[in-house]
Design a protein around this motif. Sequence first.
Motif, mmCIF file in Angstrom:
data_model
loop_
_atom_site.group_PDB
_atom_site.id
_atom_site.type_symbol
_atom_site.label_atom_id
_atom_site.label_comp_id
_atom_site.label_asym_id
_atom_site.label_seq_id
_atom_site.Cartn_x
_atom_site.Cartn_y
_atom_site.Cartn_z
ATOM 1 N N UNK A 565 0.932 -1.179 0.022
ATOM 2 C CA UNK A 565 -0.150 0.001 0.078
ATOM 3 C C UNK A 565 0.899 1.525 -0.061
ATOM 4 N N UNK A 566 1.069 2.115 -1.133
ATOM 5 C CA UNK A 566 1.753 3.175 -1.195
ATOM 6 C C UNK A 566 0.778 4.389 -1.214
ATOM 7 N N UNK A 567 0.474 4.941 -0.209
ATOM 8 C CA UNK A 567 -0.279 6.307 -0.081
ATOM 9 C C UNK A 567 0.074 7.482 -0.965
ATOM 10 N N UNK A 568 1.243 7.491 -1.387
ATOM 11 C CA UNK A 568 1.408 8.524 -2.307
ATOM 12 C C UNK A 568 2.443 7.793 -3.487
ATOM 13 N N UNK A 569 1.922 6.622 -3.991
ATOM 14 C CA UNK A 569 2.795 6.346 -5.145
ATOM 15 C C UNK A 569 1.715 6.196 -6.160
ATOM 16 N N UNK A 570 2.175 6.134 -7.528
ATOM 17 C CA UNK A 570 1.459 6.164 -8.678
ATOM 18 C C UNK A 570 1.841 5.539 -10.089
ATOM 19 N N UNK A 571 1.173 5.453 -10.984
ATOM 20 C CA UNK A 571 1.782 5.204 -12.457
ATOM 21 C C UNK A 571 2.385 6.175 -13.074
ATOM 22 N N UNK A 572 2.140 7.649 -12.601
ATOM 23 C CA UNK A 572 2.874 8.773 -13.439
ATOM 24 C C UNK A 572 3.289 9.661 -12.403
ATOM 25 N N UNK A 573 4.586 10.000 -12.329
ATOM 26 C CA UNK A 573 4.960 10.852 -11.332
ATOM 27 C C UNK A 573 5.290 12.307 -11.691
ATOM 28 N N UNK A 715 0.972 13.962 -4.185
ATOM 29 C CA UNK A 715 1.355 13.781 -5.548
ATOM 30 C C UNK A 715 2.367 12.932 -5.644
ATOM 31 N N UNK A 716 2.125 11.543 -6.328
ATOM 32 C CA UNK A 716 3.142 10.865 -6.829
ATOM 33 C C UNK A 716 4.279 11.470 -7.468
ATOM 34 N N UNK A 717 5.558 10.962 -7.414
ATOM 35 C CA UNK A 717 6.781 11.786 -7.838
ATOM 36 C C UNK A 717 7.377 10.556 -9.114
#
Length: 744
Positions: A565-573, A715-717
């Motif tokens: 579980x990554x609260x601030x992770x994502x596909x596009x940073x 925001x994901x980076x």
Amino acid sequence: MSEIALEGLARPVLASYLSALGVFRAVASQLDAGATLRFDRDLPVLEVPSLANTDELLDWVWTSYEPSPIASPWNSGAGFFGKSKAVDCADGEKRNGVELVLASSDARLSRFRGVLELEQTTIAQTGYPDALDKVDLLRFLRGRLPDAALDWLDAVVVLEGDEPGYIGLLGTGGNDGRLDLGNNFMLRLASLLPFEGNLLERSHAGDERSRALLAACLLGARAEGLDVDSAGQFAPASRAAPNGSSGRSSFVSKKLSNPWTFIWALEGSLWFGGASTRRLGSHGRARAAFPFHADRVAAGFGTASDIESGRVELWLPQWELPATSAELAAYFGEARAQVGRRRASSGLDYARAIGALAELRGALRFQRYSILERAGQSQIAVSVGSYAAGAAPARMELLRSIDGWLRSYDRLRSAKNAPPRYAEAYRRFETAVMGLARADEPERMVELLASLGSMERELARAPELVASEGALRRVRPLRLESTGWLDGCLDVSVELRLAVALASIDSRRPLGPLRAYLEGSSRTPWKDPRVRNAATLGVVDLATELLDRRLLERHEIDASDRAAAAPAGGLYGAGLSDLAAFIAERTRDPLLESLVWAAAALDRDSLREAVRGAERPEGEALGWLDLPRYLAPIREVVAGVRFPLRSARDEMPTGDADAPVEPAAFRLLRAGRANDALLRALHRLRVSGIETLPMGVERRPRRSETARVTAALAFPLSRSAHWHLASSFVARPDRASSTQETSP
């Protein structure tokens, strides 16, 4: 063959366009059937095989032109009954247009006189208007008038059940307020042409002036002696200036127009014969459908206003290849513009149809005119833009996939209980579509996405209203399922890059996608007073609440599942430069808010494909220099993503360590305690085996700064941004390799 450039009609004015059609109609029907018309941008070009030069065209008009029988006996000011405009004649009497034409003996007006006599007889026999209503008179005339007179009747009105349908181009039955078009047409004919039996006093100087005005109208030659009269809504500049009659020297307020322009404009209006048709895809009753007429849209030009009254708008074609009279008759008779499977009915539909097609039945450009009520209650046709066919075909086609959603929203904004903000959001969408139809530019596409996001946000703001409108409950959440929505747009908008980054947050269970937090779910019901409606939040509060919720949900799950579980992770940073712009308040927050809602509607697979390989702006590597130093450690202990390790020698990533997560650092920063949040983050990193530089908050940041820094944590980076942040505070990262070796 003589190619005649009608330079006097090369202006984006409705009267000029209609006049070009009128001259062509008269020449093709009376002089040379092989004549053609085309447009070089706004310049109409007439080709007449039987004419050698422009002088022969002027001579033909002066000696042989037969005016079309244009009269409106159903109007009180038309000269058949009641009061009508009249002029002084050579014998001292005042006469209206009907009386002047009937008194003539010129062969050119024989057809016109026959129609007027028949209409006079009909009025006398039926007792109109006392013993007969207008609809019955129109039906009676429709069955008795010769074909030559039906051109005007069909261009003015369509009999639609018990109510007549009027063309917006010609007012309400061939008048413009108190200006009866037919009567003024006849009065100006009498003032311009030296036909036999003309009761108006004429002189050689007057005839020379009339010929000079004809040359000025068609060829752009210089001429003096314009009429102190108005051309009505066809040429707004010919009207008197509002409030311009005070004082003795208010000469600028006079109405000035070239009377030939009025003549040819009415001749050109005869191409617009209406028809009672059943709109394609509609199951309602038949309705009047006039060529190139659309429901008015108050968008797409600088003076557009919802509170301004107006009839309709016109989308008039300009074609570059020569067209014959027969071809033009077929073109205007069909006047086909399609949006998917349905016929275009509004200005918005026309913009979509024109922008999506490489050409529309040969027309490569359309001039848009909006008929508005201005200067009191006067109707004027305002030129509001030129649209090239096929300006944005791929982007316009994207709207077809959400046509059902757009129609549902359009119905909802018109509902009785709908708040004005629903209409405001839809007007923003109309403006964006109009802009995109004029130029295929990524910035305009960003505005279109923002407008869709603002509409979706309004639906989420008051879901109980949607549910209360019966059939409107079928308004489902917006879904954008094509990668084309982002084509070329990420490069031009920092707000879009930030919105897409937020929309790409890790959606692996137990955390959900952004949409689950925006639109609500069984997990976050809005009726729960502890949960704030995301649609009411600004972007700073929205991002902060989002990260707070995700940190809380991560804490509530089993320890074995937390690593995923990554609260601030994502596909596009997001890049560090974009993040710095957000913190420094250099972003347009209202635009960013709308784009967040639009990005959340993007299909996950489409989003993954669209952002794959997206390039970063130049100078991105130095973006971390513009960030507050205390952000980096705090960001690394709330993101929940793998912590980057690097070699001290080549300073390139060599591996990852398990990410330490410390929600307390986030909550301290949210409370404005930046130094305490930094110390807590550094402590958590050191406990995890990551050596850090000694750091502290050099100055006490403003509350507004800490609020935006807190929101920026959500925001994901990008991978490179993540590495640059880590390198700014890790003291001896090579020693952290032991953490990697012992990490599960």
